[in-house]
Motif scaffolding. Sequence first.
Motif, PDB file in Angstrom:
ATOM      1  N   SER A 246      45.638  41.210  39.916  1.00 59.07           N
ATOM      2  CA  SER A 246      44.577  42.056  40.453  1.00 59.07           C
ATOM      3  C   SER A 246      45.030  43.504  40.649  1.00 59.07           C
ATOM      4  O   SER A 246      44.280  44.439  40.394  1.00 59.07           O
TER       5      SER A 246
ATOM      6  N   SER B 218      38.252  41.237  39.507  1.00 54.95           N
ATOM      7  CA  SER B 218      37.419  40.312  38.731  1.00 54.95           C
ATOM      8  C   SER B 218      38.280  39.435  37.829  1.00 54.95           C
ATOM      9  O   SER B 218      38.058  38.225  37.723  1.00 54.95           O
ATOM     10  N   LYS B 219      39.265  40.055  37.214  1.00 59.49           N
ATOM     11  CA  LYS B 219      40.169  39.314  36.342  1.00 59.49           C
ATOM     12  C   LYS B 219      40.932  38.245  37.143  1.00 59.49           C
ATOM     13  O   LYS B 219      41.090  37.110  36.698  1.00 59.49           O
TER      14      LYS B 219
ATOM     15  N   ILE C 280      40.043  36.835  40.015  1.00 62.14           N
ATOM     16  CA  ILE C 280      39.151  35.755  40.492  1.00 62.14           C
ATOM     17  C   ILE C 280      38.841  34.803  39.338  1.00 62.14           C
ATOM     18  O   ILE C 280      38.811  33.579  39.502  1.00 62.14           O
ATOM     19  N   ALA C 281      38.645  35.352  38.159  1.00 68.11           N
ATOM     20  CA  ALA C 281      38.387  34.501  36.990  1.00 68.11           C
ATOM     21  C   ALA C 281      39.586  33.577  36.738  1.00 68.11           C
ATOM     22  O   ALA C 281      39.411  32.386  36.425  1.00 68.11           O
TER      23      ALA C 281
ATOM     24  N   SER D 247      33.346  36.914  40.154  1.00 71.19           N
ATOM     25  CA  SER D 247      34.161  37.533  39.102  1.00 71.19           C
ATOM     26  C   SER D 247      33.309  38.363  38.145  1.00 71.19           C
ATOM     27  O   SER D 247      33.838  39.123  37.340  1.00 71.19           O
TER      28      SER D 247
END
Length: 397
Positions: A166, A209-210, A212-213, A238
């Motif tokens: 992150s 976002s990356k 969380i994905a 995400s």
Amino acid sequence: MNEQFRQALSVIETLKRHGHEAYFVGGAVRDYLLQRPIGDIDIATSAHPQEVMAIFPRTVPVGIAHGTVMVIERGISYEVTTFRKEGRYEDYRRPKDVTFVRSLNEDLQRRDFTMNAIAMNEYGEIIDPFGGVEALKQRIIETVGDAAERFNEDALRIMRALRFVSQLGFSLSSKTKQAIIQYGHLLQHIAVERIAVEFEKLLLGPFVSKAIALLVETNLFAYLPELATKKQELIKLSSYSLVPVDRIEAWARFAFVVHFHREQLKNWKLSNHLIRDILICLKALEHIRSLTDWTIDALYEYGPYIPHIERIRAAVYDDKPSVHSLLKQWEMLPIRNRKELAINGHDLLVLFKKKGGPWLSEMIENIERAVLHRQVENEKEKLKEWAMCNQKRENNC
Ligand SMILES: Nc1ccn([C@@H]2O[C@H](COP(=O)(O)OP(=O)(O)OP(=O)(O)O)[C@@H](O)[C@H]2O)c(=O)n1
Ligand SMILES: [Mg+2]
């Protein structure tokens, strides 16, 4: 070498003068090589904690058992840690005891990721036995040596991997990713407080976002407090591109999307103060869905939280945030909070020659609303007059 390292040089030089080895290590070296702002400077040395404490006039024994002494030089504190390899691991947490070693290499070998296992000497020369510099170039997060061993030593490193994703936007090497999938369950042994520290950094990173994905892809979410049943919500999270600006916004957006309430936030062991701030944002987000929902009452109620709430609202409802104009509207309100009323409880007690009671707070609330909606000017004599009328419940005054 930059100014921060130059200031810290005296610590290294002093240790060397006393016949010890000493190097800059850890996140500061990593961030310096990435040309990112560096945080705290960590120093690794062959000197034992007692020796470090004997050499420097100002020290604090912050973690003697782990070999760490804080050295304060010209008002700046440095964590000076003796070269060590980690001792026996119990319950997948950090070891209770450590073994001090006399070689830098052995010390670097026990570290989590290759990018965090780079040392720098007093001349700015890089010592990089595990290919950390190359990993930085390739933007890859890779454990030092055997990933299974590293994660079994301290399972928090699994969370650290994702928070670095992150913060840096790097990718996990396939070996490291596989080990995370395989050993993610070890996170259950880690204190929630430690997980929360890493998770907060993850929520605040530009590549959240990356991360969380990845949390979903690696199934890690299943081992985080209160998240096992929140897969769909996390996928939704995400998909938002906005990066939170502070911890309140980060947690509030997260909590809103995964439907956390007080109980879940408490189980994440967040401070009461932070929970209070988050709950205020959540309450607002329940009814403020479009810009037009920002009524005068809403502006007044949520004033200081407007930036947080508005940015989250815009992210979630795919709208443009109007923080600036809302703050302007808030500033233009006749009052921003109750303290700004030109009349107080004492004035009313004198005016009505009555004892305090529920009538008083009701009266203050009525006055507050009336001032806010410009039915009366915020001026003492006018408010007194208005209060008298209001008490007689005469509508035409
Ligand atoms: N579970 C951990 C925590 C830390 N470290 C090592 O100790 C260093 C310092 O740790 P810390 O300050 O917690 O993290 P940083 O990597 O310095 O990250 P930050 O910049 O956020 O402080 C790390 O770089 C890493 O070499 C480790 O091997 N395993
Ligand atoms: Mg650090």
